[in-house]
Write an enzyme that holds these catalytic residues in place. Structure first.
Site, mmCIF file in Angstrom:
data_model
loop_
_atom_site.group_PDB
_atom_site.id
_atom_site.type_symbol
_atom_site.label_atom_id
_atom_site.label_comp_id
_atom_site.label_asym_id
_atom_site.label_seq_id
_atom_site.Cartn_x
_atom_site.Cartn_y
_atom_site.Cartn_z
ATOM 1 N N THR A 74 0.818 -1.220 0.000
ATOM 2 C CA THR A 74 0.000 0.000 0.000
ATOM 3 C C THR A 74 0.848 1.265 0.000
ATOM 4 O O THR A 74 0.296 2.370 -0.015
ATOM 5 C CB THR A 74 -0.942 0.033 1.222
ATOM 6 N N ARG A 75 2.144 1.134 0.039
ATOM 7 C CA ARG A 75 3.022 2.286 0.111
ATOM 8 C C ARG A 75 3.982 2.317 -1.078
ATOM 9 O O ARG A 75 4.400 1.283 -1.571
ATOM 10 C CB ARG A 75 3.836 2.276 1.417
ATOM 11 N N HIS A 108 -2.910 -4.731 7.420
ATOM 12 C CA HIS A 108 -3.285 -4.985 6.032
ATOM 13 C C HIS A 108 -3.144 -6.480 5.711
ATOM 14 O O HIS A 108 -2.485 -7.222 6.432
ATOM 15 C CB HIS A 108 -2.394 -4.194 5.072
ATOM 16 N N HIS A 174 0.502 12.845 7.877
ATOM 17 C CA HIS A 174 -0.381 11.726 8.217
ATOM 18 C C HIS A 174 -1.539 12.221 9.065
ATOM 19 O O HIS A 174 -1.350 13.007 9.983
ATOM 20 C CB HIS A 174 0.377 10.634 8.968
ATOM 21 N N LYS A 184 7.028 4.718 12.671
ATOM 22 C CA LYS A 184 5.788 4.080 12.214
ATOM 23 C C LYS A 184 6.040 2.724 11.546
ATOM 24 O O LYS A 184 5.121 1.904 11.421
ATOM 25 C CB LYS A 184 5.052 5.026 11.260
ATOM 26 N N HIS A 200 -4.538 2.767 18.210
ATOM 27 C CA HIS A 200 -5.497 3.480 17.367
ATOM 28 C C HIS A 200 -6.895 3.515 18.002
ATOM 29 O O HIS A 200 -7.902 3.539 17.306
ATOM 30 C CB HIS A 200 -5.603 2.794 16.004
ATOM 31 N N LYS A 298 -7.099 9.675 4.548
ATOM 32 C CA LYS A 298 -5.902 10.515 4.592
ATOM 33 C C LYS A 298 -6.131 11.814 3.819
ATOM 34 O O LYS A 298 -5.870 12.912 4.304
ATOM 35 C CB LYS A 298 -4.706 9.754 4.003
#
Length: 428
Positions: A74-75, A108, A174, A184, A200, A298
């Site tokens: 995802t990055r 994820h 972020h 992170k 979270h 985001k």
């Protein structure tokens, strides 16, 4: 008529807007930043001149078990550039080092081999030892202590057992950790679901300090730094990326010192004065970050800062990989924004449901703003169940927004909402 390209999936889609309606186009200055060196040279220079530590080559001497934590599918971490340089540095200092690449998935889904080949290249996948973090496999984790919030810190055993622990990533604003990068990679990157969930929690996300661009007093950031120190991250490599996902700057060295220098750069080049519009159009920066709805708050949080009290937000997010999580999908469709928030607010921190932070943030935003979702992959009924208005094109979305706000509505366009740090004029 003005045509504005909006990042979407692996390309862009065009927004067509009358000049009389266009109030502003907000872009990070970073996208215009012209580095004096090439990508690999920037990374090599950062590795050769670390901040607050010895070089990676020196740190590797005498270390048998070396672990590099990198990001998942995802990055957009440029690992095809960074990993070969890091591996070479480690082996220059210690040719016999046993190196593991640990993919930080957070909560994820696991990164597939095909995605690994896309991210790292065939050479690394075929010849290096790669482990994928799986947050829902309790036997993969070890308890290392308690974090400032009171959360238990369970980290992947591969990271905990390293003689030399290294992380790589990129830094950007972020929406609740302040900035990405640095610490992170560990939390949430390679922690168990219990640790990620509590970090979270509803209370943590609701903190006035858990917001874009804020690190001081941010309870989520404080837990993350503590976790990374407890597991003894000795070296980080972080980069800044432009709109084309190209490296424009790099920092290496100490977990906090190197990250702080990167944050200062990102803050300088991404910060924009917020401009209020009746309609705000944005995107999640295209693929890979726009591959599911779970990632999209985001950019929506950036749009929120410019949408006034009741502005309409248009979000362009392909959602090529669907919703992005079964817990998220269930929670975001369970009722009205008010019902979702009321339900989540009653959940104790230690019972936090995986992925609940995104429905919490969506509920906050949708309580005040109508949101139109531009997606070619999610069906209309699913979008409606998420309390959003479906649209197949950004022009269709703009037409629907005009119907809500009037033909004279003023429009603010933030093509890449993830890269922009929108701040009120008095806070600049």
């Amino acid at each position: 008529m003005r045509t504005i390209p909006i990042p979407y999936y692996k390309s862009t889609i065009d927004l067509h807007i009358d000049e009389k309606n266009l109030k502003a186009v907000m872009t990070a200055k970073m996208h215009d930043f012209k580095p004096e060196k090439g990508e690999a040279e920037l990374v090599k220079d950062a590795l050769d001149h670390p901040i607050g530590t010895k070089t990676l080559c020196e740190l590797a001497k005498g270390k048998k078990n070396v672990v590099i934590v990198t990001s998942d599918h995802t990055r957009a971490v440029p690992s095809k550039i960074t990993l070969p340089l890091e591996l070479a540095e480690i082996r220059k200092g210690n040719p016999d080092a046993e190196i593991t690449i640990l993919i930080a998935t957070g909560l994820h889904r696991p990164t597939t081999e095909e995605e690994q080949r896309h991210m790292f290249g065939d050479e690394i996948v075929d010849h290096e030892h790669i482990v994928v973090n799986k947050a829902f496999e309790p036997d993969d984790f070890v308890m290392m202590g308690t974090l400032p919030s009171g959360a238990e810190f369970h980290v992947n055993k591969v990271a905990a057992n390293a003689d030399l622990l290294i992380t790589e990533g990129f830094i950007e604003p972020h929406f609740f950790a302040g900035f990405s990068g640095g610490r992170k990679s560990i939390l949430p990157g390679v922690c168990s679901q219990e640790t990620v969930n509590e970090n979270h929690s509803y209370k943590a996300i609701a903190s006035p300090y858990a917001k874009t661009g804020v690190l001081e007093h941010n309870p989520i950031h404080e837990d993350m730094v503590c976790a990374a120190r407890m597991v003894n991250v000795q070296f980080i490599l972080n980069v800044a990326l432009n709109a084309e996902k190209k490296v424009i700057a790099a920092w290496a060295g100490d977990l906090e010192q190197a990250h702080a220098e990167g944050v200062a750069f990102i803050r300088k080049w991404s910060q924009c004065e917020s401009i209020t519009g009746d309609i705000v159009v944005t995107s999640n920066g295209g693929y890979p970050l726009d591959q599911n709805l779970y990632q999209s708050p985001k950019a929506v949080a950036t749009a929120e800062a410019c949408a006034g009290d009741d502005g309409v937000i248009i979000m362009c997010c392909s959602c090529c990989d669907g919703m992005g999580g079964t817990h998220f999908a269930k929670l975001i469709q369970m009722g009205t924004p008010e019902e979702i928030d009321a339900y989540l607010s009653k959940i104790p921190a230690k019972e936090t449901i995986p992925e609940q932070w995104c429905p919490q943030i969506y509920a906050r935003i949708l309580h005040k703003h109508k949101m139109i979702l531009v997606s070619t992959f999610l069906d209309e009924e699913t979008v409606k169940k998420c309390n959003m208005i479906p649209a197949k094109t950004v022009d269709e979305a703009l037409e629907k927004a005009y119907q809500l706000k009037g033909r004279d509505a003023q429009v603010v366009v933030i093509p890449d909402g993830v890269s922009v740090l929108a701040v009120a004029p008095e806070n600049r």
